[in-house]
Design a protein around this motif. Structure first.
Motif, PDB file in Angstrom:
ATOM      1  N   VAL A  27      68.575  33.129  63.594  1.00  0.00           N
ATOM      2  CA  VAL A  27      67.224  33.369  63.093  1.00  0.00           C
ATOM      3  C   VAL A  27      66.204  33.131  64.204  1.00  0.00           C
ATOM      4  O   VAL A  27      65.238  33.900  64.364  1.00  0.00           O
ATOM      5  N   GLY A  28      66.422  32.073  64.997  1.00  0.00           N
ATOM      6  CA  GLY A  28      65.507  31.786  66.105  1.00  0.00           C
ATOM      7  C   GLY A  28      65.501  32.891  67.144  1.00  0.00           C
ATOM      8  O   GLY A  28      64.440  33.243  67.697  1.00  0.00           O
ATOM      9  N   LEU A  29      66.650  33.477  67.423  1.00  0.00           N
ATOM     10  CA  LEU A  29      66.734  34.571  68.399  1.00  0.00           C
ATOM     11  C   LEU A  29      66.025  35.821  67.883  1.00  0.00           C
ATOM     12  O   LEU A  29      65.376  36.544  68.649  1.00  0.00           O
ATOM     13  N   VAL A  30      66.152  36.073  66.580  1.00  0.00           N
ATOM     14  CA  VAL A  30      65.444  37.209  65.975  1.00  0.00           C
ATOM     15  C   VAL A  30      63.938  37.010  66.113  1.00  0.00           C
ATOM     16  O   VAL A  30      63.194  37.936  66.461  1.00  0.00           O
ATOM     17  N   GLU A  31      63.483  35.784  65.864  1.00  0.00           N
ATOM     18  CA  GLU A  31      62.053  35.490  65.970  1.00  0.00           C
ATOM     19  C   GLU A  31      61.547  35.675  67.392  1.00  0.00           C
ATOM     20  O   GLU A  31      60.346  35.922  67.607  1.00  0.00           O
ATOM     21  N   ARG A  32      62.437  35.597  68.365  1.00  0.00           N
ATOM     22  CA  ARG A  32      62.059  35.814  69.769  1.00  0.00           C
ATOM     23  C   ARG A  32      62.194  37.278  70.184  1.00  0.00           C
ATOM     24  O   ARG A  32      62.040  37.606  71.354  1.00  0.00           O
ATOM     25  N   GLY A  33      62.524  38.135  69.225  1.00  0.00           N
ATOM     26  CA  GLY A  33      62.518  39.566  69.495  1.00  0.00           C
ATOM     27  C   GLY A  33      63.862  40.191  69.811  1.00  0.00           C
ATOM     28  O   GLY A  33      63.929  41.372  70.172  1.00  0.00           O
ATOM     29  N   HIS A  34      64.957  39.428  69.669  1.00  0.00           N
ATOM     30  CA  HIS A  34      66.279  39.978  69.973  1.00  0.00           C
ATOM     31  C   HIS A  34      66.904  40.639  68.743  1.00  0.00           C
ATOM     32  O   HIS A  34      66.550  40.331  67.595  1.00  0.00           O
ATOM     33  N   ASP A  35      67.825  41.534  68.991  1.00  0.00           N
ATOM     34  CA  ASP A  35      68.571  42.238  67.948  1.00  0.00           C
ATOM     35  C   ASP A  35      69.875  41.469  67.742  1.00  0.00           C
ATOM     36  O   ASP A  35      70.772  41.521  68.599  1.00  0.00           O
ATOM     37  N   VAL A  36      69.989  40.737  66.642  1.00  0.00           N
ATOM     38  CA  VAL A  36      71.084  39.786  66.479  1.00  0.00           C
ATOM     39  C   VAL A  36      71.989  40.176  65.317  1.00  0.00           C
ATOM     40  O   VAL A  36      71.515  40.475  64.213  1.00  0.00           O
ATOM     41  N   PHE A  37      73.295  40.126  65.588  1.00  0.00           N
ATOM     42  CA  PHE A  37      74.320  40.409  64.587  1.00  0.00           C
ATOM     43  C   PHE A  37      75.212  39.170  64.458  1.00  0.00           C
ATOM     44  O   PHE A  37      75.620  38.594  65.466  1.00  0.00           O
ATOM     45  N   CYS A  38      75.502  38.790  63.239  1.00  0.00           N
ATOM     46  CA  CYS A  38      76.402  37.655  63.016  1.00  0.00           C
ATOM     47  C   CYS A  38      77.580  38.123  62.180  1.00  0.00           C
ATOM     48  O   CYS A  38      77.398  38.733  61.116  1.00  0.00           O
TER      49      CYS A  38
END
Length: 307
Positions: A27-38
């Motif tokens: 969630v923190g990485l998404v908030e920093r603008g990254h495209d994150v898949f878990c």
């Protein structure tokens, strides 16, 4: 960047430390603008395709049908999917069941492995399994582009054992500032009127030793055991302490507000973990418990210091 996170049963957390870490980090990485898949198990209770901006990929997981071996097939299905995604970074949390598939890493992705604790030291494993886990650890060190240690103890171990450099990135926890006595009323306990622990039911978490002490003390103060006790060791503990009325097995609780209040209003919070790096549950206890008694070992001592 396009980032894939492997090695957990999925988010939101319904299992343990790595899942808790993956939930916060993704969630923190998404908030920093990254495209994150878990990556998540098909059996995960949360079946949505996104969680707070994180994209979830549910993969086949036969663990519920064939036991622990199913973890290897789950990791394989995750790896096969990851090869199609064009990730810039693959963050692998742990290595126990994924190491045999490391030859399937996408060649164009940077592989970062957050090393697990010393899994091969766990007494619940047979000598043969312990040897495999040691091999898996070595393989993870050799096939990763970067290593992350969540404790100084693990960082020192990797350097001494494999001459491998790793980056120490400690976990954190949010300080609990909103206690609410009403939250614990439903459990039939009163503020400062019980002791407790929160842990997976594993021998290395020293739950049996703690509960032996509770039984020997013959105190009438309730002792709450929070954690899924459905495995073999959990059932053993429940049977052993069935005749000790003050010991209460509450099962797994994932409602953070309730957990924070339980820790905050306890007399003593016990942390018996002895194998692994930094346990998120220890940090959460530090952030919300008033008095904490921890097993003395390198990992816990490096976090607690003189406290």
């Amino acid at each position: 960047m396009k980032i894939g996170i492997l090695g957990t049963r999925g988010i939101p957390n319904h299992y343990g430390g790595f899942e808790q870490f993956a939930e916060y980090l993704s969630v923190g990485l998404v908030e920093r603008g990254h495209d994150v898949f878990c990556y998540c198990s098909k059996a995960h209770p949360y079946q949505q395709t996104t969680f707070n901006g994180v994209q979830l990929i549910h993969c086949w997981d036969p663990e519920d049908k064939i036991g622990t071996a199913g973890q290897f097939f789950y990791d394989l299905s995750c790896f096969i999917d990851a090869r199609k995604r064009g990730f810039d970074i693959l963050l692998q949390l742990g290595y126990t069941s994924s190491s045999i598939w490391s030859h399937l890493y996408p060649s164009d992705a940077v592989v970062v492995t957050n090393m697990d604790g010393l899994e091969w030291k766990r007494s619940k494993y047979s000598a043969k399994v312990q040897r495999f886990l040691k091999w898996a650890e070595k393989r993870a060190v050799r096939t990763s582009d970067f290593l992350v240690s969540d404790s100084i103890g693990i960082q020192n171990y990797l350097l001494n054992e494999y001459q491998a450099q790793s980056t120490y990135i400690p976990y954190g926890a949010e300080v609990f500032r909103t206690p609410d006595q009403e939250a614990i009323v439903s459990l039939g306990v009163e503020p400062e009127g019980y002791d407790m622990l929160i842990a997976r039911m594993e021998p290395e978490n020293n739950i049996e030793i703690i509960l032996d002490g509770v039984a020997m003390a013959n105190s009438q103060v309730p002792f709450l055991v929070v954690g899924n006790a459905g495995n073999r060791f959990g059932q053993y503990l429940q049977n052993k302490f069935r005749a000790v009325p003050q010991i209460r097995f509450l099962g797994a609780i994932y409602h953070m507000e309730l957990l924070n209040n339980l820790r905050y209003y306890s007399r003593i919070y016990f942390h018996g973990h002895s194998v692994g790096g930094t346990n998120p549950s220890l940090l959460e206890a530090m952030a919300s418990a008033k008095l904490l008694a921890a097993h003395k070992n390198e990992f816990n001592s490096s976090i607690l210091g003189e406290e």
